[in-house]
Design a protein around this motif. Sequence first.
Motif, mmCIF file in Angstrom:
data_model
loop_
_atom_site.group_PDB
_atom_site.id
_atom_site.type_symbol
_atom_site.label_atom_id
_atom_site.label_comp_id
_atom_site.label_asym_id
_atom_site.label_seq_id
_atom_site.Cartn_x
_atom_site.Cartn_y
_atom_site.Cartn_z
ATOM 1 N N GLY A 167 0.798 -1.216 0.000
ATOM 2 C CA GLY A 167 0.000 0.000 0.000
ATOM 3 C C GLY A 167 0.831 1.266 0.000
ATOM 4 N N LEU A 168 2.070 1.177 0.440
ATOM 5 C CA LEU A 168 2.966 2.338 0.408
ATOM 6 C C LEU A 168 3.648 2.461 -0.940
ATOM 7 C CD1 LEU A 168 4.509 4.656 1.878
ATOM 8 C CD2 LEU A 168 6.210 2.927 2.508
ATOM 9 N N ALA A 169 4.154 1.337 -1.462
ATOM 10 C CA ALA A 169 4.990 1.376 -2.657
ATOM 11 C C ALA A 169 4.195 1.617 -3.934
ATOM 12 C CB ALA A 169 5.778 0.070 -2.768
ATOM 13 N N ALA A 170 3.094 0.880 -4.125
ATOM 14 C CA ALA A 170 2.382 0.931 -5.404
ATOM 15 C C ALA A 170 1.868 2.325 -5.758
ATOM 16 C CB ALA A 170 1.245 -0.087 -5.402
ATOM 17 N N LEU A 229 11.025 -7.028 2.280
ATOM 18 C CA LEU A 229 12.378 -6.868 1.765
ATOM 19 C C LEU A 229 12.412 -5.898 0.587
ATOM 20 C CD1 LEU A 229 13.697 -10.549 1.907
ATOM 21 C CD2 LEU A 229 14.388 -8.630 3.355
ATOM 22 N N ILE A 230 11.312 -5.849 -0.164
ATOM 23 C CA ILE A 230 11.213 -4.900 -1.278
ATOM 24 C C ILE A 230 10.825 -3.517 -0.767
ATOM 25 C CG2 ILE A 230 9.977 -4.338 -3.408
ATOM 26 C CD1 ILE A 230 9.559 -7.355 -3.806
ATOM 27 N N GLY A 231 9.829 -3.478 0.117
ATOM 28 C CA GLY A 231 9.286 -2.199 0.562
ATOM 29 C C GLY A 231 10.161 -1.467 1.551
ATOM 30 N N GLY A 232 10.912 -2.198 2.379
ATOM 31 C CA GLY A 232 11.785 -1.543 3.360
ATOM 32 C C GLY A 232 12.785 -0.595 2.728
ATOM 33 N N PRO A 233 13.588 -1.071 1.757
ATOM 34 C CA PRO A 233 14.514 -0.148 1.073
ATOM 35 C C PRO A 233 13.806 1.010 0.375
ATOM 36 C CG PRO A 233 15.128 -2.423 0.658
ATOM 37 C CD PRO A 233 13.803 -2.465 1.363
ATOM 38 N N LEU A 234 12.609 0.745 -0.178
ATOM 39 C CA LEU A 234 11.869 1.837 -0.822
ATOM 40 C C LEU A 234 11.481 2.899 0.193
ATOM 41 C CD1 LEU A 234 10.411 3.035 -3.278
ATOM 42 C CD2 LEU A 234 8.398 1.710 -2.619
ATOM 43 N N PHE A 235 11.028 2.468 1.371
ATOM 44 C CA PHE A 235 10.647 3.395 2.427
ATOM 45 C C PHE A 235 11.835 4.277 2.810
ATOM 46 C CE2 PHE A 235 9.875 4.494 6.893
ATOM 47 C CZ PHE A 235 8.584 4.965 6.817
ATOM 48 N N VAL A 236 13.012 3.668 2.975
ATOM 49 C CA VAL A 236 14.227 4.424 3.298
ATOM 50 C C VAL A 236 14.571 5.386 2.167
ATOM 51 C CG1 VAL A 236 16.699 4.231 3.770
ATOM 52 C CG2 VAL A 236 15.100 2.616 4.814
ATOM 53 N N TYR A 237 14.412 4.914 0.925
ATOM 54 C CA TYR A 237 14.717 5.753 -0.233
ATOM 55 C C TYR A 237 13.831 6.999 -0.271
ATOM 56 C CZ TYR A 237 14.678 7.252 -5.134
ATOM 57 O OH TYR A 237 14.725 8.005 -6.286
#
Length: 334
Positions: free
Chosen positions: A258-261, A312-320
């Motif tokens: 829900g955050l990334a998409a 594992l996919i969303g964590g780095p995106l959140f940091v980015y």
Amino acid sequence: MDARKSSIAIGLVVATTLLVIAAGLMPGARTLSFDAVLRALFNPDGKIESILVWTLRLPRSLAAATAGAGLAVSGYLLQSLTRNPLADPGITGVTAGAIAPIVTCFVFLPWVSGLYYPLVGLAGGLAAASVTFWVARGGNSHPLHLALGGVSVSLFLGAITIYVLLFAGPQSTALLFWLAGGFAGRTWVNLSQMLPWVLIGVLGALVCHRVIAMFALDDHSAAAMGVQLTVWKPVLLLLGVCPVAGVAPVAGPVAFVGLAAPHIARLLRPRGTVWEIGLAAAIGALIVTAADLIARTVAIPKELPVGIVTALIGGPLFVYLIQRGRLDFKGQGA
């Protein structure tokens, strides 16, 4: 991006998702050839290949795609409602609010039918989101206020969930795997249970696209354009929680979709709110379908929970998003 390019983008994402679903029909504890999959799909004969495709793998992949689309639209609605780029079902406490009462019913009220779990999750998700938004002053303050409020609510509800698990006995192992998020063993029945709730959220968002677009403005401007905030805020919150209520009983919590998409959809700059919603749903379906395929093929014959892969996919995106300062929402300062 004009309407034609937006439709092409959605079409490409949907086509990619279908390819991932088709590819997911082959690997497993018993690997099927491409020809065997085609025969099972178009000429089912009741043999083991047909059973693997139609009973185990196809409904699972379709459930993953449906869940991904629903969670993506849920995140989009919550971000639009709060004008906050950090809002999603996990960070706002909606997921934890849905999971905690479902686990409580499963352990202490086993006589409650699973058909009622979406309603239980809906009530819990709405309550948790309301508390989070109250802590974050309606969700309109700094994005980190919403994140901190949501994390606090999620931790509190997570502690309740863990406490309840202590009473689960032999069922605790299955519940723990479910709490990691996943689609193992999901059937057509599970898909049919989840689909109406996801459709309510997705179709409701598309119907309300004009109101959602006005929520990009501040409250005063939106009210001046005729938006009744006291009516539409609860409506959009309800639409945002419905997909989570439907997905949670079937798949458990699936993190970060829900955050990334919605962010990925906005980065592609589709034309208007309708196309943004459609593209977000398509991207969410692709993310979860791909994550499910990875989860069940990376360690055959065992599999990982899908929630771990999406985290594992969303964590780095959140940091980015934080490091790159991408916290503005349609021109609104974070």
